[in-house]
Design a protein around this motif. Structure first.
Motif, mmCIF file in Angstrom:
data_model
loop_
_atom_site.group_PDB
_atom_site.id
_atom_site.type_symbol
_atom_site.label_atom_id
_atom_site.label_comp_id
_atom_site.label_asym_id
_atom_site.label_seq_id
_atom_site.Cartn_x
_atom_site.Cartn_y
_atom_site.Cartn_z
ATOM 1 N N THR A 155 -5.338 -9.571 14.097
ATOM 2 C CA THR A 155 -5.215 -8.797 12.865
ATOM 3 C C THR A 155 -4.309 -9.505 11.868
ATOM 4 O O THR A 155 -4.581 -9.541 10.671
ATOM 5 C CB THR A 155 -4.637 -7.406 13.189
ATOM 6 O OG1 THR A 155 -5.389 -6.872 14.255
ATOM 7 C CG2 THR A 155 -4.707 -6.499 11.990
ATOM 8 N N CYS B 29 -11.861 8.359 1.156
ATOM 9 C CA CYS B 29 -10.465 8.703 0.906
ATOM 10 C C CYS B 29 -9.583 7.580 1.432
ATOM 11 O O CYS B 29 -10.033 6.735 2.197
ATOM 12 C CB CYS B 29 -10.079 9.985 1.618
ATOM 13 S SG CYS B 29 -11.139 11.358 1.259
ATOM 14 N N SER B 30 -8.303 7.629 1.008
ATOM 15 C CA SER B 30 -7.422 6.548 1.430
ATOM 16 C C SER B 30 -7.090 6.658 2.923
ATOM 17 O O SER B 30 -6.796 5.665 3.560
ATOM 18 C CB SER B 30 -6.153 6.545 0.589
ATOM 19 O OG SER B 30 -5.544 7.804 0.663
ATOM 20 N N HIS C 86 -8.852 6.018 9.567
ATOM 21 C CA HIS C 86 -9.875 6.004 8.528
ATOM 22 C C HIS C 86 -10.468 7.381 8.358
ATOM 23 O O HIS C 86 -10.648 8.104 9.339
ATOM 24 C CB HIS C 86 -11.052 5.102 8.965
ATOM 25 C CG HIS C 86 -10.945 3.712 8.465
ATOM 26 N ND1 HIS C 86 -10.989 3.410 7.138
ATOM 27 C CD2 HIS C 86 -10.827 2.538 9.120
ATOM 28 C CE1 HIS C 86 -10.882 2.105 7.002
ATOM 29 N NE2 HIS C 86 -10.771 1.545 8.186
ATOM 30 N N PRO D 191 -5.094 -1.989 11.601
ATOM 31 C CA PRO D 191 -5.215 -2.257 13.027
ATOM 32 C C PRO D 191 -3.901 -2.753 13.637
ATOM 33 O O PRO D 191 -3.046 -3.303 12.946
ATOM 34 C CB PRO D 191 -6.284 -3.351 13.086
ATOM 35 C CG PRO D 191 -7.041 -3.200 11.822
ATOM 36 C CD PRO D 191 -6.061 -2.739 10.807
ATOM 37 N N ALA E 193 0.829 -1.202 0.000
ATOM 38 C CA ALA E 193 0.000 0.000 0.000
ATOM 39 C C ALA E 193 0.864 1.253 0.000
ATOM 40 O O ALA E 193 1.796 1.381 0.777
ATOM 41 C CB ALA E 193 -0.883 0.006 1.223
ATOM 42 N N LEU F 5 -6.687 2.426 10.146
ATOM 43 C CA LEU F 5 -6.590 1.881 8.787
ATOM 44 C C LEU F 5 -5.898 0.529 8.798
ATOM 45 O O LEU F 5 -6.267 -0.377 8.074
ATOM 46 C CB LEU F 5 -5.775 2.836 7.925
ATOM 47 C CG LEU F 5 -6.554 3.838 7.071
ATOM 48 C CD1 LEU F 5 -5.587 4.729 6.345
ATOM 49 C CD2 LEU F 5 -7.478 3.147 6.096
ATOM 50 N N GLU G 105 -11.302 -0.221 17.400
ATOM 51 C CA GLU G 105 -10.120 -0.455 16.556
ATOM 52 C C GLU G 105 -10.424 -0.237 15.072
ATOM 53 O O GLU G 105 -9.526 -0.089 14.243
ATOM 54 C CB GLU G 105 -9.568 -1.866 16.781
ATOM 55 C CG GLU G 105 -8.089 -1.922 16.471
ATOM 56 C CD GLU G 105 -7.407 -3.169 16.988
ATOM 57 O OE1 GLU G 105 -6.254 -3.375 16.632
ATOM 58 O OE2 GLU G 105 -8.033 -3.950 17.729
ATOM 59 N N SER G 106 -11.738 -0.200 14.757
ATOM 60 C CA SER G 106 -12.115 -0.017 13.352
ATOM 61 C C SER G 106 -11.736 1.365 12.832
ATOM 62 O O SER G 106 -11.756 1.601 11.636
ATOM 63 C CB SER G 106 -13.619 -0.251 13.173
ATOM 64 O OG SER G 106 -14.335 0.648 13.983
#
Lengths: 176, 661
Positions: A113, A59-60, A54, A107, A26, A105, A101-102
């Motif tokens: 995870t 958006c990223s 997030h 975790p 990424a 981006l 935790e959501s």
């Protein structure tokens, strides 16, 4: 030889996938230039936090998402916490505590995870082995029963072979 | 008029139950009269649904705000196109569209010339009709589209400005055509199992309908991406949103089927697998609908206040369990594989790997999408893995897939050798190498992963071009036709193969665009006073003025920005912010300049009373190739699915002759 080629292809793909994962495919958001209206949104400290959160829009990351009242609220909170002298981890912990935790981006690297990332590759690798075993059985079966039909080799290239077969078929239809 | 709408829905519901019942009885009793009655009722169902849809379109077009749906999703200032497109802006309307398309497909099957006289028609019609019964039930009792308000409002609430875009007119329709279309191959697969007949006819019909659904699903996803790119203002086209994922997953599994079915055609193998892929694709479309309508996951696409999730969950469970039951009850039939693999290195093996990667990617996307639910169920903490997960997990799988797509056409059926393969990839490999070296030396592409991405994409492009050239030259040599005639005839005599190659070429272009845009995007946000300039990449942007105009009920604020390259004015851009009288949030209208190298993407973020404006400018490399690739992909799909004089002959049905058809 051929089976080793296939096996190495599978292994290569699995390693390829994992190595990409380890290197983090990424792309990080590119830095935005200074905006006189909100200079506090573009400090390295701010970026370190906002790139890990997030955005509420598509958006990223929060950092890459300059507009929107929700994003602005979150950004102002980061600025406030930075001004209070909190570290990146402390600010991230604050967001996790308040939003779960959501909000992250990526975790935290808990076992839970990590399993999210690893399981797809693990399953693909397992199925690849099963496919290899199945192909091996089919090839062996094919070898033991011997080929009865003769595969007429028209050309080394399949596209050429098909054209020739097509022409033969056309001629056959024309005259028979 | 609304009574006509309601009556049409209720009539459709009753007729669909009747049609389903008589078709099932007709099949069981082998009674052609009942079957004919069921077919007639099915046409009645379609007419009822068409009437209801036309009535709703009439209400939308005439802004009859007493109808709650019209009030909720339109306003009188909308153009007629957007008033009509509000049909799929809301929950009830989109269900109407879904059911209209479903009943349309049923009628197409009833009148299909290829299916005439075969026992498939009553079965397929009955299975699809069971779907229609469900949707009519929802429209009749759960989400009623013709609910009236107690008063007549003067004005409607309006259509979300983001949906007022040509992309949004076409994107949902095409996506729904794909979604609903996947019910047809599912019905064919179930029919083949029920009839205990899996001959060439089944393969041909199922493959064809899957290809049609795949085409629309592709088009829907592409149009959705294009809409996001031009409308949302963040410069992206894919955000791994749960609902985007929900449309991507059946696309992946349907793609896997379109490849693996070739092994069944050639070798009579993988029958269970192919049936499973059809069921999976259909189940994933239902799962996507469940996601949109249930609100269990946060998504920009979800319909607000929808309580339909439970209904869809029950429906999906029944459909999948039913399909699994039919499949396992016919296991002895479909396990009779007669083919064999002669070599580890063959087209068959490469298709197996292709299926592994496609289904693996679908699983990875599904896993990431539902991971918040799984993690919450297992640990009590909801973990959303987000974009980094999807990029990290899907990207390598998709890169491997593109590499396989590059090699696969060069591998022969039955048996190949590494020597042959090496000879085949020599020329495209060398050309790719030269291009990649040029990119690295002159283009500044020095990072490892972009280099790998470009290499794989260019390699795929050139192996496919080579296939076209080799085939054309072989035909030219045989027939002495000129090169264009030879290529044309080569393609039309094997539409499926060359249509597929065109699709691959389209994907290669798209892959090039994805690698470029994801890795080399540049952006800058700056507040500029009038006549002040800023620079980004090779360009200089001069902000000249900020103006405000009134367009109907809306106020439009726009900046004028001159774009210079090498001191030459190349374009004048006008990014806008639109303020709506009927909508609270203003929308951002992006201004573009596209060329072969990159897109300049400008949004107006804000302004001050002194006339200064905050502009967000991006240069997004190679984006044009995304849309070129998309067009090639669509052309290739149409070329493959289109009837021609050659090659697309449907084999005669050779299964058990039933007494009803």
């Amino acid at each position: 030889m051929k089976k080793y080629f296939l096996l190495s292809f599978i292994v290569l793909m699995a390693l390829f996938g994992q190595s990409m994962l380890l290197h983090g495919y990424a792309k990080e958001a590119d830095p935005l230039d200074f905006d006189p209206n909100r200079p506090e949104y573009y400090t390295p400290e701010f970026k370190a936090v906002a790139e890990q959160l997030h955005s509420q829009d598509s958006c990223s990351s929060l950092y890459a998402c300059p507009s929107g009242p929700l994003a602005r609220t979150a950004k102002d909170k980061i600025v406030e916490l930075l001004n209070e002298g909190k570290t990146t981890d402390e600010i991230l912990d604050y967001f996790v505590e308040n939003y779960g935790e959501s909000i992250l981006l990526k975790p935290h690297g808990s076992l839970n995870t990590l399993s999210a990332y690893v399981i797809p590759f693990f399953l693909i690798a397992v199925v690849a082995v099963v496919i290899f075993a199945a192909v091996r059985i089919w090839v062996k079966k094919s070898g033991s029963t011997q080929e009865k039909e003769k595969n007429v080799k028209l050309s080394e290239n399949e596209a050429e072979s098909d054209v020739i077969r097509q022409m033969i078929e056309d001629e056959r239809k024309k005259f028979l | 008029m609304h009574i006509l709408g309601n009556v049409s829905i209720y009539l459709g519901f009753l007729l669909s139950i009747y049609a389903l019942a008589v078709l099932v009885f007709g099949i069981v009793k082998k009674n052609q009269k009942l079957i004919n009655s069921g077919k007639g009722a099915s046409i009645g169902v379609f007419l009822s649904m068409t009437t209801a849809t036309v009535v709703m379109l009439y209400f939308l077009a005439t802004s009859n705000f007493q109808v709650k749906y019209v009030f909720d999703y339109t306003s009188s200032d909308l153009t007629i196109l957007y008033k009509l497109s509000a049909l799929w802006a809301g929950n009830e309307g989109s269900l109407m569209l879904w059911n209209f398309l479903l009943t349309f497909y049923i009628v197409v099957i009833i009148f299909s010339r290829k299916l005439k006289g075969t026992p498939y028609v009553p079965y397929v019609t009955a299975i699809l009709m069971a779907n229609a019964v469900f949707f009519f039930f929802i429209l009749s009792f759960v989400s009623q589209p013709f609910t009236l308000l107690d008063y007549i409002p003067e004005e409607g609430y309006g259509l979300n400005p983001m949906l007022q875009n040509p992309g949004m007119v076409a994107h949902p329709v095409t996506l729904y055509m794909g979604y609903v279309g996947l019910a047809v191959p599912f019905a064919f697969a179930m029919t083949a199992l029920l009839l205990r007949n899996m001959d060439d006819f089944w393969i041909k019909m199922t493959r064809r309908w899957t290809l049609i659904a795949w085409l629309f699903l592709s088009l829907g996803n592409i149009l959705g991406g294009q809409w996001a790119y031009v409308e949302l203002g963040w410069g992206g086209y894919w955000a791994w949103d749960p609902v985007e994922n929900a449309s991507f997953m059946p696309w992946l599994t349907a793609t896997a089927f379109l490849h693996s079915v070739m092994i069944q055609e050639r070798k009579n193998m993988l029958k269970i697998w192919n049936i499973a892929l059809i069921i999976l694709s259909y189940a994933l479309t239902l799962f996507g609908t469940f996601l949109v309508r249930s609100g269990i996951l946060t998504s920009v696409h979800a319909f607000s206040n929808s309580t339909l999730g439970t209904y869809f969950l029950i429906y999906m469970t029944i459909a999948v369990i039913g399909a699994m039951y039919v499949m396992f009850s016919r296991l002895s039939l479909i396990r009779r594989d007669s083919g064999q693999f002669k070599s580890y290195l063959s087209k068959e093996s490469s298709f197996l790997l292709n299926n592994l990667l496609l289904v693996g990617c679908a699983f990875a996307v599904l896993w990431g999408t539902v991971y918040p639910l799984i993690s919450e169920a297992l640990t009590g903490t909801k973990i959303t893995v987000g974009i980094p997960y999807f990029n990290a997990v899907s990207a390598p799988i998709l890169v491997a897939l593109v590499l396989l797509m590059a090699i696969c056409p060069l591998i022969a059926w039955q048996k190949s050798t590494i020597g042959k393969l090496a000879r085949s990839i020599m020329v495209p490999g060398m050309i790719t190498l030269v291009i990649v070296i040029c990119l690295a030396v002159f283009g500044g592409v020095t990072q490892v992963w972009p280099l790998i991405g470009f290499t794989v994409a260019f390699f795929m492009l050139f192996t496919h071009i080579k296939e076209f050239i080799v085939g054309t030259l072989a035909r030219k040599k045989m027939t002495e036709e000129n090169i264009f005639t030879a290529m044309y005839r080569l393609m039309i005599r094997n539409r499926r193969r060359y249509g597929g190659y065109l699709v691959h070429i389209g994907i290669a272009f798209m892959a090039i665009a994805i690698v470029g845009s994801q890795n080399y995007e540049m952006e800058k946000m700056q507040t500029l006073a009038p006549n002040e300039s800023m620079e980004l990449g090779d360009y200089t942007f001069k902000y000249t003025s900020l103006q405000e105009v009134q367009e109907d009920l809306n106020t439009v604020v726009f900046a004028t920005l001159e774009v210079y390259k090498d001191d030459q004015l190349i374009d004048t851009l006008n990014p806008e912010k639109i303020f709506y009288q009927t909508w609270e949030t203003p929308s951002t209208e992006v201004a573009f300049h596209s060329n072969w190298k990159e897109d300049i993407y400008v949004t107006l973020n804000g302004w001050e009373s002194d006339g200064s404006a905050t502009l967000h400018i991006k240069t997004i490399p190679l984006m044009m190739y995304m849309w070129i690739g998309a067009v090639i992909l669509v052309i290739g799909s149409i070329f493959a699915v289109w009837h021609g004089r050659y090659g697309n002959v449907t084999p005669r049905y050779t299964g058990v002759q039933k007494e009803v058809n």
